[in-house]
Scaffold this motif. Structure first.
Motif, short mmCIF file in Angstrom:
data_model
loop_
_atom_site.label_atom_id
_atom_site.label_comp_id
_atom_site.label_asym_id
_atom_site.label_seq_id
_atom_site.Cartn_x
_atom_site.Cartn_y
_atom_site.Cartn_z
N SER A 1 7.12 -36.18 5.17
CA SER A 1 6.60 -35.04 5.94
C SER A 1 6.89 -35.27 7.42
O SER A 1 6.43 -36.25 8.01
CB SER A 1 5.10 -34.89 5.72
N GLY A 2 7.67 -34.36 8.01
CA GLY A 2 8.03 -34.51 9.41
C GLY A 2 8.77 -35.81 9.64
O GLY A 2 9.70 -36.16 8.92
N ALA A 3 8.32 -36.56 10.64
CA ALA A 3 8.91 -37.86 10.93
C ALA A 3 8.18 -38.99 10.21
O ALA A 3 8.48 -40.16 10.41
CB ALA A 3 8.90 -38.11 12.43
N GLY A 4 7.18 -38.66 9.36
CA GLY A 4 6.36 -39.66 8.69
C GLY A 4 5.13 -39.98 9.54
O GLY A 4 4.99 -39.48 10.66
N SER A 5 4.22 -40.71 9.05
CA SER A 5 4.27 -41.56 7.88
C SER A 5 3.78 -40.90 6.59
O SER A 5 3.83 -41.50 5.51
CB SER A 5 3.40 -42.81 8.14
N THR A 6 3.29 -39.66 6.67
CA THR A 6 2.82 -38.95 5.48
C THR A 6 3.98 -38.65 4.54
O THR A 6 5.09 -38.33 4.97
CB THR A 6 2.13 -37.63 5.88
N LEU A 7 3.72 -38.76 3.25
CA LEU A 7 4.67 -38.40 2.21
C LEU A 7 4.16 -37.14 1.51
O LEU A 7 2.95 -36.96 1.36
CB LEU A 7 4.83 -39.53 1.20
N ALA A 8 5.08 -36.27 1.12
CA ALA A 8 4.70 -35.00 0.53
C ALA A 8 5.33 -34.83 -0.85
O ALA A 8 6.37 -35.40 -1.15
CB ALA A 8 5.12 -33.84 1.44
N VAL A 9 4.67 -34.02 -1.67
CA VAL A 9 5.13 -33.76 -3.03
C VAL A 9 5.05 -32.27 -3.29
O VAL A 9 4.06 -31.61 -2.95
CB VAL A 9 4.26 -34.50 -4.08
N ILE A 10 6.10 -31.72 -3.90
CA ILE A 10 6.06 -30.35 -4.39
C ILE A 10 6.38 -30.39 -5.88
O ILE A 10 7.30 -31.11 -6.29
CB ILE A 10 7.03 -29.43 -3.63
N THR A 11 5.62 -29.64 -6.68
CA THR A 11 5.76 -29.76 -8.12
C THR A 11 5.34 -28.49 -8.84
O THR A 11 4.58 -27.68 -8.31
CB THR A 11 4.91 -30.95 -8.65
N LYS A 12 5.83 -28.35 -10.08
CA LYS A 12 5.35 -27.31 -10.99
C LYS A 12 4.61 -27.94 -12.16
O LYS A 12 4.16 -27.24 -13.06
CB LYS A 12 6.52 -26.47 -11.52
N GLU A 13 4.50 -29.27 -12.15
CA GLU A 13 3.82 -29.97 -13.22
C GLU A 13 2.31 -29.76 -13.12
O GLU A 13 1.78 -29.37 -12.08
CB GLU A 13 4.14 -31.46 -13.17
N ASN A 14 1.60 -30.08 -14.21
CA ASN A 14 0.15 -29.88 -14.18
C ASN A 14 -0.51 -30.91 -13.27
O ASN A 14 -0.03 -32.03 -13.10
CB ASN A 14 -0.43 -29.95 -15.60
N ASP A 15 -1.64 -30.51 -12.69
CA ASP A 15 -2.32 -31.32 -11.68
C ASP A 15 -2.69 -32.71 -12.17
O ASP A 15 -2.53 -33.70 -11.47
CB ASP A 15 -3.59 -30.61 -11.21
N GLU A 16 -3.17 -32.79 -13.40
CA GLU A 16 -3.68 -34.06 -13.91
C GLU A 16 -2.58 -35.12 -13.97
O GLU A 16 -2.78 -36.27 -13.56
CB GLU A 16 -4.26 -33.83 -15.32
N LYS A 17 -1.42 -34.73 -14.43
CA LYS A 17 -0.30 -35.67 -14.53
C LYS A 17 0.17 -36.11 -13.15
O LYS A 17 0.45 -37.29 -12.93
CB LYS A 17 0.85 -35.03 -15.30
N VAL A 18 0.26 -35.17 -12.22
CA VAL A 18 0.72 -35.49 -10.87
C VAL A 18 -0.25 -36.43 -10.17
O VAL A 18 0.14 -37.44 -9.58
CB VAL A 18 0.91 -34.20 -10.04
N VAL A 19 -1.53 -36.10 -10.21
CA VAL A 19 -2.54 -36.93 -9.55
C VAL A 19 -2.55 -38.34 -10.14
O VAL A 19 -2.70 -39.33 -9.42
CB VAL A 19 -3.93 -36.27 -9.66
N GLU A 20 -2.37 -38.43 -11.45
CA GLU A 20 -2.33 -39.75 -12.10
C GLU A 20 -1.18 -40.59 -11.55
O GLU A 20 -1.35 -41.78 -11.25
CB GLU A 20 -2.15 -39.55 -13.61
N LYS A 21 -0.02 -39.98 -11.38
CA LYS A 21 1.13 -40.69 -10.84
C LYS A 21 0.92 -41.07 -9.37
O LYS A 21 1.26 -42.17 -8.95
CB LYS A 21 2.38 -39.82 -10.97
N LEU A 22 0.36 -40.15 -8.60
CA LEU A 22 0.13 -40.42 -7.18
C LEU A 22 -0.90 -41.53 -6.99
O LEU A 22 -0.76 -42.37 -6.09
CB LEU A 22 -0.32 -39.15 -6.47
N LYS A 23 -1.92 -41.56 -7.83
CA LYS A 23 -2.92 -42.63 -7.75
C LYS A 23 -2.29 -43.98 -8.10
O LYS A 23 -2.63 -45.01 -7.51
CB LYS A 23 -4.09 -42.33 -8.67
#
Length: 295
Positions: free
Chosen positions: A246-268
């Motif tokens: 995201s921008g110059a960092g340090s934040t990282l961003a994700v865009i997805t069409k997958e279901n929330d539960e699966k994405v949050v599990e991976k991000l955690k």
């Protein structure tokens, strides 16, 4: 006293270096009042309670354009956008200051003139444009003119941001970039940017990974962000998903069409295996942009 609300922004968006930005549902609120004399700050760190405060700098530049002679200013800060994390905190300050000064001046400047003024302060429009107008904005500078257009994003996409507890200055992120690029890398990014804009508009989730690839800034900046390689490797296991700085960092961003539960599990999984502390936020796209609320 009146209020100015400005959304966070995520610029660059993979291949869209210095040209694409999106407004997110995370906000800074600023309260302004013209007073008899002096300069009063409330709600911000002591190091920013002076004339070098970016909100005040933006106000002064706007007053110079409008010709308004301001007696004194009181600014109250209620900020939620983290500083030096690639979420447009400086753009939010510039936009808030310009909008406030223009309001005090009697709405002398148009929104396009505000965009031009804040672009001069920031150096480029990729953050200030979405902060002002909301949504996803493609922008460019043509001599003194700032060009912009709002891009459509299919409502099926979801956005997440991973915010670490360490800062990364834009200056440091700029220093690691090469002075020149290969012609083939330029072609690569032009193609990916065009593909990304179409994919986001049409809801083509299967194109996200390919279209968010970049050769202009992320290969260099990623080395400044501990955990980036794990971040990208883990997201590769998800279909219809892309990750980017995201921008110059340090934040990282994700865009997805997958279901929330699966994405949050991976991000955690990602943040639980990193040394620094990170927080995960699901964020909406802000389609309104900055707004003034009169009390």
């Amino acid at each position: 006293m009146f209020e100015v609300v400005v959304p966070a922004t995520s610029a660059n968006m993979g291949p869209g270096f210095d040209s694409l930005g999106i407004a997110l549902g995370l906000y800074n609120k600023y309260y302004f009042e013209e007073i008899e004399e002096g300069l009063v700050f409330e709600g911000c760190p002591d190091e920013f309670k002076n004339e070098n405060n970016l909100v005040y700098i933006s106000m002064k530049k706007c007053f110079e354009r409008t010709g308004y002679q301001c007696k004194g200013i009181k600014i109250v800060f209620d900020t939620k956008i983290p500083v030096s994390r690639g979420l447009g905190s400086s753009a939010a300050c510039a936009v808030a200051g310009a909008l406030a000064a223009n309001q005090i001046s009697g709405d002398v400047l148009s929104i396009e003139e505000i965009l031009k003024l804040t672009t001069e302060i920031e150096g480029h429009p990729d953050n200030v444009a979405p902060a002002l107008f909301g949504g996803m904005i493609a922008s460019a500078q043509n001599k003194e003119e700032v060009l912009y257009s709002k891009a459509k994003i299919d409502e099926s996409f979801n956005f997440y941001i991973l915010i670490p507890d360490f800062k990364l200055s834009t200056q440091k992120s700029r220093e690691v970039l090469p002075k020149k690029i290969d012609y083939s890398d330029g072609i690569f990014n032009v193609g990916r940017t065009a593909l990304m804009l179409c994919a986001l508009s049409n809801g083509d989730g299967h194109l996200l990974k390919a279209s968010f690839q970049d050769k202009l800034h992320q290969p260099y900046r990623s080395k400044l962000i501990e955990g980036y390689d794990l971040f990208m490797k883990t997201l590769n296991d998800l279909d219809n998903t892309a990750g980017f700085i995201s921008g110059a960092g340090s934040t990282l961003a994700v865009i997805t069409k997958e279901n929330d539960e699966k994405v949050v599990e991976k991000l955690k999984f990602i943040i639980n295996n990193l040394n620094n502390k990170w927080i995960i936020k699901k964020v909406d796209i802000d389609y309104e942009g900055a707004k003034i609320i009169n009390s």
